[in-house]
Write an enzyme that holds these catalytic residues in place. Structure first.
Site, PDB file in Angstrom:
ATOM      1  N   CYS A 110      -3.658   3.733   2.379  1.00  0.00           N
ATOM      2  CA  CYS A 110      -2.808   3.992   1.214  1.00  0.00           C
ATOM      3  C   CYS A 110      -1.578   3.126   1.419  1.00  0.00           C
ATOM      4  O   CYS A 110      -0.719   3.452   2.237  1.00  0.00           O
ATOM      5  CB  CYS A 110      -2.430   5.467   1.125  1.00  0.00           C
ATOM      6  SG  CYS A 110      -1.158   5.788  -0.123  1.00  0.00           S
ATOM      7  N   CYS A 113       1.907   4.947  -0.037  1.00  0.00           N
ATOM      8  CA  CYS A 113       2.481   6.083   0.706  1.00  0.00           C
ATOM      9  C   CYS A 113       1.556   6.344   1.883  1.00  0.00           C
ATOM     10  O   CYS A 113       1.449   5.460   2.742  1.00  0.00           O
ATOM     11  CB  CYS A 113       2.745   7.297  -0.185  1.00  0.00           C
ATOM     12  SG  CYS A 113       1.505   7.709  -1.419  1.00  0.00           S
ATOM     13  N   SER A 114       0.910   7.484   1.958  1.00  0.00           N
ATOM     14  CA  SER A 114      -0.014   7.721   3.074  1.00  0.00           C
ATOM     15  C   SER A 114      -1.107   8.693   2.652  1.00  0.00           C
ATOM     16  O   SER A 114      -1.471   9.604   3.395  1.00  0.00           O
ATOM     17  CB  SER A 114       0.729   8.282   4.291  1.00  0.00           C
ATOM     18  OG  SER A 114       1.718   7.387   4.720  1.00  0.00           O
ATOM     19  N   CYS A 115      -1.646   8.521   1.448  1.00  0.00           N
ATOM     20  CA  CYS A 115      -2.664   9.439   0.928  1.00  0.00           C
ATOM     21  C   CYS A 115      -3.876   9.461   1.862  1.00  0.00           C
ATOM     22  O   CYS A 115      -4.309   8.412   2.351  1.00  0.00           O
ATOM     23  CB  CYS A 115      -3.083   9.014  -0.468  1.00  0.00           C
ATOM     24  SG  CYS A 115      -1.721   9.071  -1.645  1.00  0.00           S
TER      25      CYS A 115
END
Lengths: 206, 224
Positions: A110, A113-115
Site C-alpha cells: 500500500c 498508507c499501509s492497508c
C-alpha cells in the site's frame, strides 16, 4: 474551494513531544471526557496480540492447497467463504486472493498508507509500513525480494498489487515441492506471513 | 507529488528490513496508541477517509520523522480538534475536562469483538453504471489530485497518473474517498482493478513482463 485548515495548524504539537507521553496524555483526556474506556483498549490490544494473526491466513492457504472446492470458492468470492470461516472484519471487508503460479509471482503493498488484510494476517509488520517498502515495492519489486533473500526463477513475471481502495489482497503462495500427502495442519507450518504478502515463498518441508 | 505520503516509486529509502512473525509492536506505547485510535474512531465522528486524510495532512517533516503510530496519533489529535470532540485547551491538558456529549457512544470492552468483526464495508448501491468492461483499455487522470477540493484526499498515486492500463477486475460500486473524506457524501461509483505494464510507469522497469495493479474508481479513468 475549501481548504484544509489543519495544513497550517497541527494540534499534535499541543501534546508532549515524547511519543509515550503523548499516548498517555491522549488516553488521560479521552478517558476524563468519558470517550474511551481503558478496559476496551485492553480488549483491542488483546485481540491483535493474541487472537488475530497470520495463522488465520496460513489456514486459508493450507486449505486452498488441500481442497479444490475451497480453492474454487476463494476464486469465486473470497470475502464470502472467508467470512464463513470467521475471517471477516476491520481491514478485511472486501477480500481478493491472488494465486502465484509458475508464470506469475504476486506481491502486495500500500504505497499511500499501509492497508493490509488484518483479519487474515493481523497487524502489519514494521517493514510493510516503512517508507522503503511503500516507495520501492512498485518500482523495484525484485530488489525488494532480494532484501528478503528471495530470488525468483528466470521467466517469472512479478505482479505488484497497490492496495489503493478497501479491497484487501492475500497472496496464495505456490505449494512447495515435497509437501504431497501432508495434512492441513502440517501444511500450515509451511506458510509464512511473508509468503502471503508476496515477499517470501512457502517453506519446503524439512 | 502533492503530499509526502504519496511515495510510491520514490528513490533513496534504503533497504527493507525483514522481521520475525512474532514481533507485533516495537515499543510499549504502540499497542496503546493503536487501541486509542480505534476506540476513538468508533465514536463515529469521522470515517476512514477523513482519518487517512488527517494523517496525510501532517507536516511533511513530521510525516517523514514520525513512526507509524506517531502518524496515527498526529492524525487523531487533528481529528479530535477539527471535529470539536476536544478543544485545543483540553488536548493540551489545560482546564477541567467535563464529560462529553459523545460519551454515550463510548466503546465498551464487551462491544470490542463485535465492532472489530463488523468492520466498515464500503460497497454501496450506486446510480453510476459501470462504463468499462474487463479487458478495456483506460487512461488515468493526468493530475493525481482531488478534483473537488484543493489539496484534498485522493487515492490515485502520482506514479500512476496519466498512465495507460486495462481493466483487470470489477469490484462493484464503492464509496469514493475523494468525496467521503471531505463531508461531501459517500458518492459510490464503480471500482476496478486496473493493470499497468511496469514500462508504462517506469523508465527503467526491472523486467519487461512485470506489472502493477491498482484499485481505481471510475472517475479516475477515461476510455482510450
Amino acid at each position: 474551494m475549501p481548504h484544509d485548515h489543519h495544513d497550517h495548524d497541527h494540534p499534535h504539537t499541543l501534546l508532549p513531544p515524547d511519543p509515550a507521553l503523548r499516548v498517555k496524555a491522549l488516553e488521560t483526556i479521552l478517558t476524563e471526557k468519558g470517550l474511551i474506556d481503558p478496559a476496551a483498549l485492553d480488549a483491542i490490544i488483546d485481540t491483535y496480540e493474541h487472537k488475530i494473526g497470520p495463522r488465520n491466513g496460513a489456514r486459508v492457504v493450507a486449505r486452498a492447497w488441500s481442497d479444490p472446492e475451497f480453492l474454487q470458492a476463494l476464486r469465486d468470492d473470497a470475502t464470502k467463504i472467508l467470512d464463513e470461516m470467521g475471517y471477516f472484519g476491520r481491514q478485511g471487508e472486501h477480500m481478493v486472493v491472488v494465486e502465484n503460479t509458475a508464470q506469475t509471482h504476486n506481491m502486495v503493498v500500500c504505497t499511500l498508507c499501509s492497508c493490509y488484510p488484518w483479519p487474515l494476517l493481523g497487524i502489519p509488520p514494521g517493514w510493510y509500513k516503512s517508507d522503503a517498502y511503500r516507495a520501492r515495492a512498485v518500482r523495484e519489486p525484485r530488489a525488494v525480494l532480494a532484501d528478503f533473500g528471495v530470488a525468483l526463477p528466470e521467466g517469472i513475471a512479478v505482479r505488484v498489487w497497490d492496495s489503493t481502495a478497501e479491497i484487501r489482497y492475500l497472496v496464495l503462495p505456490m505449494r512447495p515441492e515435497g509437501s504431497e500427502g501432508l495434512g492441513e495442519e502440517a501444511l500450515m507450518e509451511l506458510v509464512t506471513r511473508d509468503s502471503m504478502i508476496g515477499t517470501g515463498l512457502a517453506q519446503a518441508p524439512v | 507529488m502533492t503530499r509526502v505520503h504519496d511515495m510510491g516509486g520514490r528513490f533513496g529509502d534504503g533497504p527493507v528490513v525483514p522481521e520475525a512473525e512474532d514481533v507485533k509492536f516495537h515499543a510499549d506505547w504502540h499497542p496503546r496508541a493503536l487501541a486509542i485510535v480505534l476506540a476513538s474512531g468508533s465514536l463515529g465522528t469521522w470515517n476512514i477517509d477523513v482519518s487517512r486524510h488527517a494523517r496525510e495532512c501532517l507536516a511533511p517533516k513530521d510525516y517523514t520523522a514520525f513512526s507509524y503510530y506517531e502518524k496515527w496519533m498526529g492524525g487523531l489529535a487533528a481529528l479530535l480538534v477539527q471535529t470539536g470532540v476536544l478543544t485545543r485547551d483540553e488536548l493540551a491538558g489545560l482546564g477541567d475536562a467535563q464529560i462529553s456529549d459523545l460519551a454515550t457512544k463510548k466503546l465498551t470492552a464487551d462491544q470490542v469483538a463485535g465492532v472489530l468483526a463488523r468492520g466498515g464495508p464500503t460497497e454501496r448501491d450506486s446510480d453510476v453504471a459501470p462504463q468499462f468492461a474487463i479487458g478495456d483499455a483506460v487512461m488515468t487522470r493526468a493530475i493525481a489530485e482531488n478534483t473537488m477540493v484543493a489539496g484534498g484526499h485522493t487515492r490515485l498515486p502520482s506514479y500512476a497518473a496519466k498512465a495507460r492500463g486495462r481493466i483487470l477486475r470489477y469490484h462493484g460500486t464503492h464509496v469514493l474517498p475523494d468525496s467521503n473524506a471531505h463531508g461531501l457524501g459517500e458518492a459510490p461509483e464503480p471500482l476496478y482493478a486496473v493493470i499497468f505494464p511496469a514500462a508504462e510507469l517506469w523508465q527503467h522497469p526491472e523486467h519487461p513482463r512485470d506489472e502493477i495493479v491498482l484499485d481505481l474508481w471510475q472517475s479516475y479513468l477515461e476510455a482510450v
